[in-house]
Design a protein around this motif. Structure first.
Motif, short mmCIF file in Angstrom:
data_model
loop_
_atom_site.label_atom_id
_atom_site.label_comp_id
_atom_site.label_asym_id
_atom_site.label_seq_id
_atom_site.Cartn_x
_atom_site.Cartn_y
_atom_site.Cartn_z
N TYR A 137 1.62 6.21 -4.16
CA TYR A 137 0.33 6.53 -3.54
C TYR A 137 0.32 6.13 -2.07
CZ TYR A 137 -1.40 7.63 -8.16
OH TYR A 137 -1.58 8.21 -9.39
N GLY A 138 1.42 5.56 -1.60
CA GLY A 138 1.49 5.17 -0.20
C GLY A 138 0.35 4.24 0.16
N GLU A 139 -0.36 4.57 1.22
CA GLU A 139 -1.48 3.75 1.69
C GLU A 139 -2.82 4.24 1.17
OE1 GLU A 139 -2.52 5.19 6.02
OE2 GLU A 139 -0.34 5.32 5.72
N GLU A 140 -2.82 5.26 0.31
CA GLU A 140 -4.06 5.94 -0.09
C GLU A 140 -4.97 5.14 -1.02
OE1 GLU A 140 -4.83 8.79 1.41
OE2 GLU A 140 -2.92 8.63 2.44
N ARG A 141 -4.45 4.19 -1.75
CA ARG A 141 -5.25 3.41 -2.70
C ARG A 141 -5.08 1.91 -2.43
NH1 ARG A 141 -4.51 6.37 -8.57
NH2 ARG A 141 -5.20 8.43 -7.91
N PRO A 142 -5.69 1.41 -1.38
CA PRO A 142 -5.53 -0.02 -1.06
C PRO A 142 -6.25 -0.91 -2.07
CG PRO A 142 -7.12 0.99 0.42
CD PRO A 142 -6.55 2.10 -0.41
N ALA A 143 -5.64 -2.04 -2.39
CA ALA A 143 -6.28 -3.03 -3.25
C ALA A 143 -7.32 -3.80 -2.44
CB ALA A 143 -5.24 -3.99 -3.81
N ASP A 144 -7.08 -3.94 -1.13
CA ASP A 144 -7.99 -4.63 -0.22
C ASP A 144 -8.17 -3.74 1.00
OD1 ASP A 144 -9.20 -6.29 1.72
OD2 ASP A 144 -8.27 -8.07 0.87
N PRO A 145 -9.40 -3.33 1.31
CA PRO A 145 -9.62 -2.41 2.43
C PRO A 145 -9.57 -3.06 3.81
CG PRO A 145 -11.71 -2.93 1.39
CD PRO A 145 -10.64 -3.59 0.57
N GLY A 146 -9.28 -4.35 3.87
CA GLY A 146 -9.25 -5.07 5.14
C GLY A 146 -8.13 -4.61 6.06
N HIS A 147 -8.18 -5.09 7.31
CA HIS A 147 -7.20 -4.70 8.32
C HIS A 147 -6.52 -5.93 8.92
CE1 HIS A 147 -8.83 -0.67 8.06
NE2 HIS A 147 -10.04 -1.17 8.24
N ASP A 148 -6.16 -6.88 8.06
CA ASP A 148 -5.47 -8.07 8.51
C ASP A 148 -4.28 -8.36 7.59
OD1 ASP A 148 -6.83 -8.85 6.24
OD2 ASP A 148 -7.79 -10.59 7.14
N GLU A 149 -3.51 -9.38 7.91
CA GLU A 149 -2.29 -9.66 7.16
C GLU A 149 -2.57 -9.98 5.69
OE1 GLU A 149 1.39 -9.57 6.12
OE2 GLU A 149 0.87 -9.14 8.19
N ALA A 150 -3.66 -10.67 5.41
CA ALA A 150 -4.00 -11.01 4.02
C ALA A 150 -4.26 -9.74 3.21
CB ALA A 150 -5.21 -11.93 3.98
N ALA A 151 -4.98 -8.80 3.78
CA ALA A 151 -5.25 -7.53 3.09
C ALA A 151 -3.98 -6.71 2.93
CB ALA A 151 -6.30 -6.73 3.86
N TRP A 152 -3.18 -6.66 3.99
CA TRP A 152 -1.93 -5.88 3.92
C TRP A 152 -1.00 -6.44 2.86
CZ3 TRP A 152 -1.50 -6.28 9.91
CH2 TRP A 152 -2.38 -5.35 10.50
N HIS A 202 2.66 1.24 -3.83
CA HIS A 202 1.63 1.23 -2.78
C HIS A 202 2.18 0.55 -1.53
CE1 HIS A 202 -1.55 2.39 -5.64
NE2 HIS A 202 -0.90 1.62 -6.49
N THR A 203 1.57 0.86 -0.39
CA THR A 203 1.93 0.25 0.89
C THR A 203 0.66 -0.17 1.62
OG1 THR A 203 1.83 2.31 2.14
CG2 THR A 203 3.94 1.77 1.09
N ASP A 204 0.85 -0.90 2.72
CA ASP A 204 -0.30 -1.18 3.57
C ASP A 204 -0.50 0.00 4.51
OD1 ASP A 204 1.48 -1.52 5.76
OD2 ASP A 204 1.68 -3.65 5.35
N GLU A 205 -1.48 -0.09 5.38
CA GLU A 205 -1.86 1.06 6.21
C GLU A 205 -0.95 1.30 7.41
OE1 GLU A 205 -5.13 -1.43 8.85
OE2 GLU A 205 -5.81 -0.16 7.22
N ARG A 206 -0.06 0.37 7.68
CA ARG A 206 0.81 0.52 8.84
C ARG A 206 1.92 1.52 8.52
NH1 ARG A 206 1.85 -5.75 9.64
NH2 ARG A 206 1.96 -5.54 7.39
N GLY A 207 2.27 2.34 9.47
CA GLY A 207 3.31 3.35 9.28
C GLY A 207 2.70 4.71 9.04
N GLY A 208 3.52 5.74 9.20
CA GLY A 208 3.05 7.10 9.00
C GLY A 208 2.87 7.43 7.53
#
Length: 185
Positions: free
Chosen positions: A159-174, A119-125
């Protein structure tokens, strides 16, 4: 102009050879290895065969308790998640125990099959994150194989960014989203 003893065409070759020689010289180590280091015998019958130590004295009884790793897994004490730094697929030392614990579980039960999800965070393509997630899953897979787990027990997926463990948009979520999870198949 003073003519050079070395033709111009061979100068890059000389530079390449000099660079290679300096790199090889830099890889040399002056560390002396001690060949007389005692090695612990993991054979429970070693004490009965005349060895010295706690078991020498006639009995081959081991005082070491056996541990049921499958019971630990059910209790949740063996971790299943490895977290990564930003834009990295290098397993950090602090998650080595997670990988080693999973390796022991998988070796104890050769029928167990797991899927390693990257898994990854939401940043990036999207494509980049799918590739990075795959590299993270494969890094954990390679580590498990190096620890003796059969490659047939493992499957790495992203799964890339498709299944986040935390839906937030900050460093802690990422930080929570940059992970590889070991799940039963």
């Amino acid at each position: 102009m003073i003519p050079s003893a070395t033709p111009r065409r061979s100068r890059p070759l000389l530079w390449s050879a000099a660079l290679a020689a300096s790199l090889l010289a830099g890889c040399a180590s002056s560390v002396k290895l001690d060949n007389d280091v005692p090695v612990e015998s993991r054979n429970p019958n070693a004490a009965a065969q005349g060895g010295s130590g706690a078991g020498a004295g006639g009995t081959a009884q081991s005082n070491v308790a056996t541990v049921d790793l499958t019971a630990q897994d059910k209790a949740g004490t063996v971790g299943r998640v490895v977290y990564f730094d930003f834009d990295s697929f290098v397993i950090k030392d602090e998650y080595r125990s997670v990988v080693e614990g999973q390796a022991k579980l998988l070796q104890a039960n050769r029928q167990r099959l797991v899927q390693i999800e990257g898994h990854t965070d939401e940043r990036g393509g999207r494509e980049y994150n799918l590739a990075l997630g795959q590299k993270r899953a494969e890094a954990v897979q390679r580590a498990l194989v190096l620890l003796g787990v059969s490659d047939k027990q493992l499957e790495a997926v992203s799964y890339g960014e498709e299944r986040p463990a935390d839906p937030g948009h900050d460093e802690a979520a990422w930080a929570k989203n940059r992970r590889a999870e070991v799940k039963d198949r």
